[in-house]
Design an enzyme around this catalytic site. Structure first.
Site, PDB file in Angstrom:
ATOM      1  N   GLU A 133      -4.160  -9.666   1.827  1.00  0.00           N
ATOM      2  CA  GLU A 133      -5.156  -9.461   2.878  1.00  0.00           C
ATOM      3  C   GLU A 133      -6.310 -10.458   2.820  1.00  0.00           C
ATOM      4  O   GLU A 133      -6.799 -10.937   3.850  1.00  0.00           O
ATOM      5  CB  GLU A 133      -5.710  -8.024   2.804  1.00  0.00           C
ATOM      6  CG  GLU A 133      -4.823  -6.970   3.431  1.00  0.00           C
ATOM      7  CD  GLU A 133      -3.712  -6.495   2.532  1.00  0.00           C
ATOM      8  OE1 GLU A 133      -3.006  -5.549   2.897  1.00  0.00           O
ATOM      9  OE2 GLU A 133      -3.514  -7.085   1.436  1.00  0.00           O
ATOM     10  N   GLU A 154       0.830  -1.205   0.000  1.00  0.00           N
ATOM     11  CA  GLU A 154       0.000   0.000   0.000  1.00  0.00           C
ATOM     12  C   GLU A 154       0.867   1.259   0.000  1.00  0.00           C
ATOM     13  O   GLU A 154       0.544   2.254  -0.646  1.00  0.00           O
ATOM     14  CB  GLU A 154      -0.953  -0.012   1.206  1.00  0.00           C
ATOM     15  CG  GLU A 154      -1.925  -1.194   1.196  1.00  0.00           C
ATOM     16  CD  GLU A 154      -3.328  -0.820   1.621  1.00  0.00           C
ATOM     17  OE1 GLU A 154      -3.951   0.004   0.946  1.00  0.00           O
ATOM     18  OE2 GLU A 154      -3.788  -1.376   2.636  1.00  0.00           O
TER      19      GLU A 154
END
Length: 290
Positions: free
Chosen positions: A151, A131
């Site tokens: 994730e 990210e």
């Protein structure tokens, strides 16, 4: 290393990162939790937010580089801490501080900021590490680096800003492939997809940070940036970020002109650049006052 005595204020202390100033105008930030693959804690993210806010306000600094100690760039959030936070929430306990600041994971995944930051990805960039990479201005990676959003494999979601940004950078099909499968991609694939700028040779995990090829390459990019007018760098970056974030190229162009053109025209660096060209010499830039 450059002394911090010339700064207007000393850099804020860090619990997670090691901060240095290897050459004039450049800040080097090393994520320094190698035994945990530089997994990020909540406290670390708030420390980093104060650091990057300070960086934007320190006139003598023009570019920053982030990298990781050991064999990882950043493996994401500390899942053990995350689990403990969920246990506390299940018990009805409340904390006064959010797990991450408004600027996102590591204070970088949703950062707009004022000055550029380059990632020197020395190993895995998973979860929150990915990210961060998705929102930085430039990215250099070693050829053995791996990038992933795993994730979904842990029942969570990459909600720190990377999903819409990756859709814009690498396109919906590739962003979907990363987010929904949790697969990892190599540095070569990331470069082919347009996610990173360059790939370097690997360095040993125990090499001095400044001896690593990936950090040397990032420093070369930083040097090229620092050769230019700091005012022009700040405003040019603002135009790119506005176009990327806001969608409309014309609206971003209008806002860039309205918000920044007067300050550029009134600044000493524009006058110095034009004088230097006319006098056939190298410009002597001053620290930006923007």
């Amino acid at each position: 290393m450059i002394s911090t005595s010339s700064f207007k204020r000393f850099p804020p202390p860090q619990s997670y990162a090691f901060v240095s100033f290897p050459v004039p105008h450049v800040m080097l930030v090393v994520f320094n939790r190698p035994k945990a693959l530089n997994a990020m804690t909540s406290a670390a993210q708030y420390d980093l937010e104060t650091l990057f806010t300070w960086y934007d306000s320190e006139p003598s600094l023009r570019c920053a580089i982030v990298t990781g100690a050991g064999r990882a760039f950043c493996a994401g959030m500390d899942l053990k801490e995350w689990n403990q936070l969920n246990i506390r929430r299940a018990k009805g306990e409340h904390t006064t501080q959010a797990p991450m600041p408004r600027s996102g994971f590591g204070a970088l995944s949703r950062r707009h900021g004022k000055k550029p930051i380059i990632a020197a990805v020395n190993g895995i960039a998973f979860g929150g590490g990915m990210e961060i990479v998705s929102n930085l201005d430039m990215v250099v990676a070693v050829k053995s680096a791996l990038f992933a959003l795993p994730e979904a494999k842990r029942g969570v979601v990459a909600m720190a800003g990377s999903l819409p940004r990756l859709a814009r950078t690498i396109g919906r099909p590739r962003a979907t492939e990363l987010a929904l499968t949790g697969k990892s991609i190599t540095a070569a694939e990331a470069k082919e997809w347009g996610l990173i700028n360059a790939v370097t040779e690997d360095g040993a995990a125990d090499d001095d940070i400044l001896d690593r090829p990936v950090v040397k390459a990032a420093l070369q990019y930083a040097a090229s940036i620092c050769e230019n007018s700091p005012d022009s760098v700040i405003i040019s970056r603002a135009g790119i970020v506005a176009g990327w974030e806001d969608g409309s190229a014309e609206n971003a162009s209008r806002l860039l002109s309205e918000n920044w053109e007067p300050a550029l025209n009134e600044g000493e660096n524009l006058r110095e650049g034009l004088r230097a060209f006319s006098e056939k010499r190298e410009p002597r830039w001053i620290d930006s006052k923007l």
